[in-house]
Write a protein that holds these residues in place. Structure first.
Motif, PDB file in Angstrom:
ATOM      1  N   LYS A 146       0.839  -1.200   0.000  1.00 26.90           N
ATOM      2  CA  LYS A 146       0.000   0.000   0.000  1.00 26.90           C
ATOM      3  C   LYS A 146       0.876   1.252   0.000  1.00 26.90           C
ATOM      4  O   LYS A 146       1.756   1.405   0.833  1.00 26.90           O
ATOM      5  CB  LYS A 146      -0.871   0.014   1.254  1.00 26.90           C
ATOM      6  CG  LYS A 146      -2.018  -0.949   1.187  1.00 26.90           C
ATOM      7  CD  LYS A 146      -3.117  -0.496   2.169  1.00 26.90           C
ATOM      8  CE  LYS A 146      -4.292  -1.450   2.150  1.00 26.90           C
ATOM      9  NZ  LYS A 146      -3.956  -2.771   2.654  1.00 26.90           N
ATOM     10  N   ALA A 147       0.611   2.140  -0.947  1.00 31.30           N
ATOM     11  CA  ALA A 147       1.428   3.344  -1.046  1.00 31.30           C
ATOM     12  C   ALA A 147       1.210   4.268   0.148  1.00 31.30           C
ATOM     13  O   ALA A 147       1.979   5.192   0.363  1.00 31.30           O
ATOM     14  CB  ALA A 147       1.127   4.061  -2.347  1.00 31.30           C
ATOM     15  N   SER A 148       0.161   4.004   0.956  1.00 35.84           N
ATOM     16  CA  SER A 148      -0.114   4.885   2.093  1.00 35.84           C
ATOM     17  C   SER A 148       0.876   4.656   3.243  1.00 35.84           C
ATOM     18  O   SER A 148       0.988   5.459   4.140  1.00 35.84           O
ATOM     19  CB  SER A 148      -1.532   4.662   2.603  1.00 35.84           C
ATOM     20  OG  SER A 148      -1.692   3.314   2.923  1.00 35.84           O
ATOM     21  N   GLU A 149       1.606   3.502   3.196  1.00 32.60           N
ATOM     22  CA  GLU A 149       2.514   3.253   4.310  1.00 32.60           C
ATOM     23  C   GLU A 149       3.752   4.146   4.196  1.00 32.60           C
ATOM     24  O   GLU A 149       3.975   4.810   3.182  1.00 32.60           O
ATOM     25  CB  GLU A 149       2.883   1.774   4.367  1.00 32.60           C
ATOM     26  CG  GLU A 149       3.812   1.297   3.274  1.00 32.60           C
ATOM     27  CD  GLU A 149       4.000  -0.215   3.295  1.00 32.60           C
ATOM     28  OE1 GLU A 149       3.088  -0.926   2.848  1.00 32.60           O
ATOM     29  OE2 GLU A 149       5.058  -0.670   3.730  1.00 32.60           O
ATOM     30  N   ASN A 150       4.564   4.129   5.258  1.00 32.28           N
ATOM     31  CA  ASN A 150       5.806   4.887   5.283  1.00 32.28           C
ATOM     32  C   ASN A 150       6.609   4.640   3.995  1.00 32.28           C
ATOM     33  O   ASN A 150       6.813   3.502   3.613  1.00 32.28           O
ATOM     34  CB  ASN A 150       6.555   4.392   6.527  1.00 32.28           C
ATOM     35  CG  ASN A 150       7.979   4.828   6.559  1.00 32.28           C
ATOM     36  OD1 ASN A 150       8.745   4.553   5.643  1.00 32.28           O
ATOM     37  ND2 ASN A 150       8.312   5.511   7.618  1.00 32.28           N
ATOM     38  N   PRO A 151       7.055   5.726   3.285  1.00 32.54           N
ATOM     39  CA  PRO A 151       7.674   5.538   1.966  1.00 32.54           C
ATOM     40  C   PRO A 151       8.887   4.610   1.976  1.00 32.54           C
ATOM     41  O   PRO A 151       9.043   3.796   1.072  1.00 32.54           O
ATOM     42  CB  PRO A 151       8.070   6.957   1.545  1.00 32.54           C
ATOM     43  CG  PRO A 151       7.237   7.865   2.366  1.00 32.54           C
ATOM     44  CD  PRO A 151       6.899   7.152   3.627  1.00 32.54           C
ATOM     45  N   SER A 152       9.745   4.702   3.013  1.00 29.48           N
ATOM     46  CA  SER A 152      10.926   3.828   3.024  1.00 29.48           C
ATOM     47  C   SER A 152      10.508   2.376   3.153  1.00 29.48           C
ATOM     48  O   SER A 152      11.064   1.490   2.497  1.00 29.48           O
ATOM     49  CB  SER A 152      11.847   4.180   4.192  1.00 29.48           C
ATOM     50  OG  SER A 152      12.310   5.475   4.037  1.00 29.48           O
ATOM     51  N   SER A 153       9.507   2.144   3.984  1.00 28.74           N
ATOM     52  CA  SER A 153       9.054   0.765   4.172  1.00 28.74           C
ATOM     53  C   SER A 153       8.388   0.264   2.883  1.00 28.74           C
ATOM     54  O   SER A 153       8.534  -0.896   2.499  1.00 28.74           O
ATOM     55  CB  SER A 153       8.156   0.726   5.407  1.00 28.74           C
ATOM     56  OG  SER A 153       6.997   0.035   5.181  1.00 28.74           O
TER      57      SER A 153
ATOM     58  N   SER B  83      11.910  -0.542 -11.250  1.00 31.69           N
ATOM     59  CA  SER B  83      12.293   0.717 -11.887  1.00 31.69           C
ATOM     60  C   SER B  83      12.031   1.894 -10.951  1.00 31.69           C
ATOM     61  O   SER B  83      11.058   1.909 -10.189  1.00 31.69           O
ATOM     62  CB  SER B  83      11.550   0.880 -13.213  1.00 31.69           C
ATOM     63  OG  SER B  83      10.345   1.557 -13.011  1.00 31.69           O
ATOM     64  N   GLY B  84      12.936   2.849 -11.018  1.00 36.83           N
ATOM     65  CA  GLY B  84      12.813   4.048 -10.189  1.00 36.83           C
ATOM     66  C   GLY B  84      11.549   4.814 -10.539  1.00 36.83           C
ATOM     67  O   GLY B  84      10.881   5.370  -9.659  1.00 36.83           O
ATOM     68  N   SER B  85      11.169   4.813 -11.827  1.00 39.39           N
ATOM     69  CA  SER B  85       9.983   5.604 -12.190  1.00 39.39           C
ATOM     70  C   SER B  85       8.705   4.946 -11.664  1.00 39.39           C
ATOM     71  O   SER B  85       7.765   5.636 -11.274  1.00 39.39           O
ATOM     72  CB  SER B  85       9.912   5.847 -13.690  1.00 39.39           C
ATOM     73  OG  SER B  85       9.947   4.632 -14.346  1.00 39.39           O
ATOM     74  N   LEU B  86       8.703   3.591 -11.605  1.00 40.32           N
ATOM     75  CA  LEU B  86       7.509   2.937 -11.033  1.00 40.32           C
ATOM     76  C   LEU B  86       7.377   3.300  -9.549  1.00 40.32           C
ATOM     77  O   LEU B  86       6.290   3.643  -9.070  1.00 40.32           O
ATOM     78  CB  LEU B  86       7.611   1.414 -11.182  1.00 40.32           C
ATOM     79  CG  LEU B  86       6.455   0.641 -10.543  1.00 40.32           C
ATOM     80  CD1 LEU B  86       5.162   0.802 -11.344  1.00 40.32           C
ATOM     81  CD2 LEU B  86       6.772  -0.835 -10.393  1.00 40.32           C
ATOM     82  N   LEU B  87       8.510   3.264  -8.839  1.00 38.46           N
ATOM     83  CA  LEU B  87       8.470   3.623  -7.412  1.00 38.46           C
ATOM     84  C   LEU B  87       8.003   5.073  -7.251  1.00 38.46           C
ATOM     85  O   LEU B  87       7.163   5.375  -6.392  1.00 38.46           O
ATOM     86  CB  LEU B  87       9.851   3.439  -6.776  1.00 38.46           C
ATOM     87  CG  LEU B  87      10.320   1.992  -6.593  1.00 38.46           C
ATOM     88  CD1 LEU B  87      11.788   1.950  -6.174  1.00 38.46           C
ATOM     89  CD2 LEU B  87       9.465   1.291  -5.541  1.00 38.46           C
TER      90      LEU B  87
END
Ligand code: BT5
Length: 350
Positions: free
Chosen positions: A21-28, A43-47
């Motif tokens: 879930k993208a709502s969680e802490n970004p590093s996690s 890929s960096g762009s997907l992240l």
């Protein structure tokens, strides 16, 4: 370090991307995406797209994870990937694996403790509600049963305790350690492909080459009710046996020794925690009674072996014939009678 093989980029489609879930802490989030796609690149762009941030923002999260001890490869065309997993415990990585395994609880990760069981007992005594897991890279006073010690060198092996507050009748948990042994031996067989991992009554995980792990359950009991319970397990995973005293190395083995390759300690820890939580829930629901004897028999290292059972000053010789539904070892004596052994030490008769 457990190295990943090199790999091309695999497209991260659902369900992996959906599970995270993208709502969680970004590093996690980044870590879980790296884990879900390993050994391949993300890929960096997907992240960046999933996190709704710039690629520079993603890059700074990657650097944060690197500062936390993770080895992450970057490639201009392919993106990022986990290059290796450390043998020393890394809390974010452990939590990411626990989320992957589908069962989580609070975790306390330490570099060194006296004993993870003692640490868990203190947490319970101070009001920490179970279940929770305590892990350490090393133990100064790791212990086994009856005042024996558990050799706990730093790095590569698992020293784990899970604390519970069951408040249930003692009968519900009378086969708890045996049941957990079955769960963990089954898990290790399927995770590592090492078929010979077996259970040795009452609390050992063994292989023909030696002892690979031991379990220690400690409880505080009040009026026939188990108030608090700590389940501890020591498992030799990657730590070389040459770091064991020679007398102990002769009777011990490790997963790496058995398989000839190292294992991801965080994955093993997360899956052992999950098996422990699931096994505990099954005991409380009374689901273990009907399966205990049959499952034990499938994994029993002592089946039909000549053994010596010692308890106190007494010694008995006989043939081990599995366990009964209460978990007692069935010892067939020379006179043809079978004796149920509730507690004691078992060694193979030469
Ligand atoms: C056990 O006791 O096998 C239970 C060991 C439980 C250890 C875990 S580590 C995490 C948690 N925190 C703790 O403080 N303890 C638990 P027992 O059946 O009494 O066996 C002890 C015997 O196993 C020792 O006397 C040695 O012979 C042997 N031993 C000690 N360290 C070992 C190791 N690392 N690998 C294999 N065998 C070992």
């Amino acid at each position: 370090m457990s190295k990943y093989p090199s790999g091309k980029r695999k497209s991260i489609k659902s369900p992996v991307a959906k599970r995270v879930k993208a709502s969680e802490n970004p590093s996690s989030y980044v870590l879980r995406m790296l884990l879900a796609s390993s050994p391949y690149y993300v890929s960096g762009s997907l992240l960046a797209q999933k996190l709704k941030m710039s690629r520079v923002g993603v890059w700074s999260r990657i650097n944060k994870l690197r500062r936390q001890g993770l080895s992450i490869d970057a490639s201009q065309n392919r993106g990022y990937r986990l290059a290796a997993e450390p043998d020393l415990l890394n809390q974010p990585l452990l939590e990411a694996w626990m989320r992957e395994s589908g069962k989580t609880c609070k975790v306390f990760v330490h570099d060194e403790v006296d004993s993870t069981n003692s640490f868990a007992e203190r947490l319970l005594a101070n009001g920490e509600k179970g279940p929770f897991a305590v892990l350490a890279n090393s133990q100064k006073e790791g212990r086994g049963r009856l005042g024996r010690s558990w050799h706990s060198p730093r790095g590569g092996n698992l020293y784990l305790s899970v604390g519970f507050m069951p408040n249930v009748d003692i009968l519900k948990l009378r086969s708890f350690t045996l049941w957990q042994g079955i769960q963990i031996a089954t898990l290790l067989r399927s995770l590592t492909g090492i078929e010979g991992i077996s259970v040795k009554w009452p609390n050992d995980l063994v292989h023909d080459k030696g002892k690979v792990g031991g379990m220690l359950t400690e409880a505080s009991i009040d009026c026939e009710r188990v108030r608090s319970l700590v389940f501890g397990i020591g498992l030799n995973v990657n730590c070389p046996l040459k770091r064991f005293p020679s007398s102990l190395a002769k009777i011990s083995t490790s997963l790496e020794d058995l398989k000839g390759e190292s294992f991801r300690i965080h994955e093993i820890a997360a899956k052992v925690i999950k098996a422990t939580l699931t096994g505990y829930a099954a005991c409380l629901k009374g689901e273990t009674e009907k399966n205990l004897v049959g499952k034990w028999n499938e994994l029993d290292a002592l089946a039909d072996r000549r053994v010596v059972v010692s308890g106190g000053k007494k010694k008995m010789v006989g043939t081990a014939r599995g366990i009964d539904s209460s978990g007692a070892l069935q010892l067939k004596l020379k006179n043809g009678r079978t004796k149920a052994i509730q507690a004691g030490e078992v060694t193979l008769k030469e």
